[in-house]
Design a protein around this motif. Sequence first.
Motif, mmCIF file in Angstrom:
data_model
loop_
_atom_site.group_PDB
_atom_site.id
_atom_site.type_symbol
_atom_site.label_atom_id
_atom_site.label_comp_id
_atom_site.label_asym_id
_atom_site.label_seq_id
_atom_site.Cartn_x
_atom_site.Cartn_y
_atom_site.Cartn_z
ATOM 1 N N HIS A 179 0.838 -1.203 0.000
ATOM 2 C CA HIS A 179 0.000 0.000 0.000
ATOM 3 C C HIS A 179 0.872 1.253 0.000
ATOM 4 N N ASP A 180 1.894 1.275 0.840
ATOM 5 C CA ASP A 180 2.784 2.437 0.908
ATOM 6 C C ASP A 180 3.495 2.650 -0.420
ATOM 7 N N ARG A 181 3.920 1.560 -1.048
ATOM 8 C CA ARG A 181 4.603 1.680 -2.334
ATOM 9 C C ARG A 181 3.651 2.214 -3.399
ATOM 10 N N LEU A 182 2.406 1.734 -3.401
ATOM 11 C CA LEU A 182 1.425 2.237 -4.356
ATOM 12 C C LEU A 182 1.186 3.732 -4.154
ATOM 13 N N ASN A 183 1.062 4.155 -2.918
ATOM 14 C CA ASN A 183 0.874 5.580 -2.633
ATOM 15 C C ASN A 183 2.029 6.401 -3.195
ATOM 16 N N ALA A 184 3.247 5.904 -3.003
ATOM 17 C CA ALA A 184 4.419 6.625 -3.498
ATOM 18 C C ALA A 184 4.413 6.690 -5.029
ATOM 19 N N ILE A 185 3.962 5.616 -5.669
ATOM 20 C CA ILE A 185 3.909 5.593 -7.131
ATOM 21 C C ILE A 185 2.900 6.614 -7.646
ATOM 22 N N TRP A 186 1.704 6.660 -7.041
ATOM 23 C CA TRP A 186 0.701 7.634 -7.486
ATOM 24 C C TRP A 186 1.210 9.055 -7.277
ATOM 25 N N ASP A 187 1.939 9.282 -6.190
ATOM 26 C CA ASP A 187 2.529 10.610 -5.965
ATOM 27 C C ASP A 187 3.522 10.954 -7.070
ATOM 28 N N SER A 188 4.344 9.982 -7.465
ATOM 29 C CA SER A 188 5.336 10.251 -8.495
ATOM 30 C C SER A 188 4.674 10.502 -9.846
ATOM 31 N N ILE A 189 3.593 9.772 -10.135
ATOM 32 C CA ILE A 189 2.856 9.991 -11.386
ATOM 33 C C ILE A 189 2.241 11.386 -11.403
ATOM 34 N N ARG A 190 1.694 11.788 -10.277
ATOM 35 C CA ARG A 190 1.084 13.119 -10.170
ATOM 36 C C ARG A 190 2.087 14.220 -10.513
ATOM 37 N N ASN A 191 3.348 13.990 -10.198
ATOM 38 C CA ASN A 191 4.369 15.019 -10.394
ATOM 39 C C ASN A 191 5.193 14.833 -11.663
ATOM 40 N N ASP A 192 4.788 13.899 -12.512
ATOM 41 C CA ASP A 192 5.571 13.587 -13.706
ATOM 42 C C ASP A 192 4.788 13.995 -14.947
ATOM 43 N N ASP A 193 5.200 15.062 -15.591
ATOM 44 C CA ASP A 193 4.494 15.574 -16.770
ATOM 45 C C ASP A 193 4.614 14.661 -17.981
ATOM 46 N N ARG A 194 5.535 13.702 -17.937
ATOM 47 C CA ARG A 194 5.657 12.769 -19.059
ATOM 48 C C ARG A 194 4.457 11.828 -19.143
ATOM 49 N N VAL A 195 3.846 11.538 -18.012
ATOM 50 C CA VAL A 195 2.793 10.524 -17.965
ATOM 51 C C VAL A 195 1.502 11.079 -18.545
ATOM 52 N N ARG A 196 0.958 10.368 -19.518
ATOM 53 C CA ARG A 196 -0.275 10.808 -20.168
ATOM 54 C C ARG A 196 -1.454 9.903 -19.854
ATOM 55 N N VAL A 197 -1.197 8.677 -19.462
ATOM 56 C CA VAL A 197 -2.258 7.744 -19.098
ATOM 57 C C VAL A 197 -1.633 6.644 -18.248
ATOM 58 N N VAL A 198 -2.434 6.079 -17.345
ATOM 59 C CA VAL A 198 -1.955 5.035 -16.447
ATOM 60 C C VAL A 198 -2.819 3.788 -16.618
ATOM 61 N N VAL A 199 -2.185 2.634 -16.643
ATOM 62 C CA VAL A 199 -2.891 1.357 -16.613
ATOM 63 C C VAL A 199 -2.535 0.663 -15.305
ATOM 64 N N VAL A 200 -3.539 0.298 -14.524
ATOM 65 C CA VAL A 200 -3.310 -0.435 -13.284
ATOM 66 C C VAL A 200 -3.944 -1.806 -13.412
ATOM 67 N N THR A 201 -3.207 -2.834 -12.993
ATOM 68 C CA THR A 201 -3.698 -4.203 -13.132
ATOM 69 C C THR A 201 -3.037 -5.081 -12.087
ATOM 70 N N GLY A 202 -3.388 -6.364 -12.126
ATOM 71 C CA GLY A 202 -2.781 -7.345 -11.241
ATOM 72 C C GLY A 202 -2.039 -8.390 -12.048
ATOM 73 N N ALA A 203 -1.038 -9.001 -11.441
ATOM 74 C CA ALA A 203 -0.253 -10.029 -12.118
ATOM 75 C C ALA A 203 -1.027 -11.338 -12.187
ATOM 76 N N GLY A 204 -0.760 -12.097 -13.237
ATOM 77 C CA GLY A 204 -1.408 -13.384 -13.388
ATOM 78 C C GLY A 204 -2.769 -13.284 -14.038
ATOM 79 N N GLU A 205 -3.473 -14.407 -14.072
ATOM 80 C CA GLU A 205 -4.767 -14.473 -14.739
ATOM 81 C C GLU A 205 -5.945 -14.576 -13.785
#
Length: 267
Positions: free
Chosen positions: A38-64
């Motif tokens: 959870h903490d790592r996910l929070n940090a990732i969303w924070d980094s995306i928020r501050n990164d102008d390169r990012v235009r779209v995000v895909v979130v998913t889970g591993a496996g089927e």
Amino acid sequence: MSNDSPIDEIQFGVSDRGVATVVINRPHVLNAVDPASHDRLNAIWDSIRNDDRVRVVVVTGAGEKAFCVGADMSANAVDKTGLQYWAELDPNGFGGLSLRTDLDVPVIAKVNGYALGGGMEMVLGADIVVAAATAQFGLTEPRVGRLALDGGITMLVRRIPYTQAMSLLLTGRKASAEEMQRAGLVNEVVSPPELDSAVDRWIDQILACAPTSIRAVKQMVSRTSHLTASEARGMRLPSVMAALDSEDSVEGVNAFQQKRQPVWPGR
């Protein structure tokens, strides 16, 4: 893909096209999220928020088998009382996403399997939902004496018709991807082998639009839902003001007049 996360249980990268991918890589527990994840996910969303390169995000889970089945109850603080759990809820919601309002880029949930509990709440925090036909959705917390407090209870009744929302909330049952598409929560349902290509089509459509316009749309929607339409239009939101005075807006008109595809400066 660049910027791979050193933490294998949450994989993150940004492609050259500005597509960020967030993968919950804990298939041994059906991608349930523990406190460290959870903490790592929070940090990732924070980094995306501050990164102008990012235009779209895909979130998913591993496996089927699973997108995410919520909190890892084998590792999470199951010994805490309900009141202790409530007092420690993250303002950004489950996985740092379900209640987050400061992310001005589109989020696509690629639902490859079970999206239950907090996983369903993460889906509710996304803008576009593409699901495999085998996916199942549900807010199953009442079946273990818990509550979907990270947006499940409050957001589901705003996303789909009341009686359909309550049929999930009051039973803790699982619903198919087809049922959730009929209810309006899921945009597209495809066979599992077609899931990647379906998500790619949505990405391509978003990338065809001006980055400044997309950010303005997302910001306006997320920050004005409590206002009337007229009041919302009058809000001088930063991304809206930037889009109105952007190089993208000039390029879009020029490309239209010259009958060519725009090349977005992104500013």
